[in-house]
Design an enzyme around this catalytic site. Sequence first.
Site, short mmCIF file in Angstrom:
data_model
loop_
_atom_site.label_atom_id
_atom_site.label_comp_id
_atom_site.label_asym_id
_atom_site.label_seq_id
_atom_site.Cartn_x
_atom_site.Cartn_y
_atom_site.Cartn_z
N GLU A 1 0.83 -1.20 0.00
CA GLU A 1 0.00 0.00 0.00
C GLU A 1 0.87 1.26 0.00
OE1 GLU A 1 -2.90 -0.25 3.14
OE2 GLU A 1 -3.84 -2.06 2.30
N GLU B 1 -5.07 -9.26 0.30
CA GLU B 1 -5.54 -9.22 1.68
C GLU B 1 -7.05 -9.08 1.71
OE1 GLU B 1 -3.83 -6.23 4.17
OE2 GLU B 1 -1.75 -6.81 3.74
#
Length: 528
Positions: A137, A284
């Site tokens: 991220e 995820e």
Amino acid sequence: MAILDQSLLSFIIFILLFLLVPFPATGSLVGQIKHYQGQNQPYVGVNIGTDVSNFLSPPDLVLFLQLQRITDVRLYDPNPDILKAFAHTKIRVIVGVPNNQLIGIGSSNATAVTWVRRNVAAHYPRTLITAISVGDEVLTSLPSVASLLLPAMEALYSALVAVHLQNLVKVSTPHSASVILDPFPPSQAFFNTSMTEYLSPIIGFLSRTQAPLMMNFYPYYVFMENKGVVPLDNSLFKPLMPTKEMVDPNTLLHYTNVLDAMIDSAYFSMKNLNVTDVVVLVTETGWPSKGDAKESYATIDNADMYNSNLIKHVLDRSGTPLHPEVTSSVYIYELFNEDLRSPPTSEGSWGLFYGNKTPVYFLHVSGTGTFLANDTTNTTYCVASDEVDNRTLQAALDWACGPGKANCSEIQPGEPCYQPNSARSHASYAFDSYYQKEGKAAGSCDFKGVAMITTTDPSFGSCIFPGSKKAVENKTEEADNSTQPSGACSIRPLTNMMKSLIKLQNNHLGVMCTLAIAVILLIPFCNI
């Protein structure tokens, strides 16, 4: 010579018909196997975070994964001991580049070469590394190094080319869902324009190298941020009435769950960049089992519901409304509760298991193949807890074998489970006997806190625990033998014969020979 009974005659007729039916060509059969069981079939993996008290040693970690039948994992950093432990296990690994290493790799091709040699080439193919996840991220959590993300990916790819692994190990980077704006309806989604200067060339790189777009998608956060708008049932994959399905007004596609909508929002966002050949990989996703006062939906029941239904949804291979032909693989966040994580409580409560390997909750995933053993609808056992003194165990053992009416005959002297002659070993057997007798009812594996539920079969040697599948098989065998009439033919050798027939299906002569041998071998099993 006794007259053959009807079942035997039927079986022989079946074999003769089997010989008369044309067999398919080997090539087409292999093609079907590849189609249904190839590497491109969707799978469910797990993320392995290490902020866990007394984290398992690498060998113990690998053994635990194998016992749980987990075949795909994602590591956040290239721990050499863990990578070595995965050697020859067939467990597929995504290895991560930590965010703090991006600057070095993105600024120096030599650093990238060293990283690949040390963390990929040194282990492959003994350890099946399938991808490198570059950072995590980065665009949203570490924007100061965003400009180095693509250079780092390209440098790592070039390093893979140098060792001829670029087609076997993919390079990508996981993104937060927040890089996509207006995710519903999915057809209106687009990448955040403030990040397009980075995302557009990254997507181009993924297309060029045939790597997946890695996305971290959490319907939990979508629900929490849109309570009253996004129904809980949609977030948890619960079956919906058609009137409750989310409908994209532009495409008229019906969405029964939030995750599919998030995945399709990524496809539409890529389409806006004129890229349509990159697959979405969900690196995820999950649901926390515990939270603070403001996180009332972080519960064991909801976590169980989400992850159980997620697994079924992926392995059902139903794809998404936009792309029913492509089902995204997912990595559940995460394997263990990371109790060392900072608050809020939910941060350390995403795991399927506690750090001591006991399940946080039991997934309901029967019928989806062999993934995960921690399944209430599958097989669980009750055994003595660790670090309980012998006096306490003996008291619980006495109750189980006495008032509890557990079957303790197998732990008597001379019986298969008597050795080792210890309170712990005998208590485990008695606890499991009581637990199975009570139908695994809630509270039946407690014994005032000295017992625990496990998914690992505690049977050993000739000592078969009551809940073991082996015990069930033994009982079935005994029942088969006890009901076998005198002079009748046993079906077991015939079943084995059929396996031989199938193996020789492309060789009719071989099948005929097998049949002739089988008839001879049949004599000891039948009164012919």
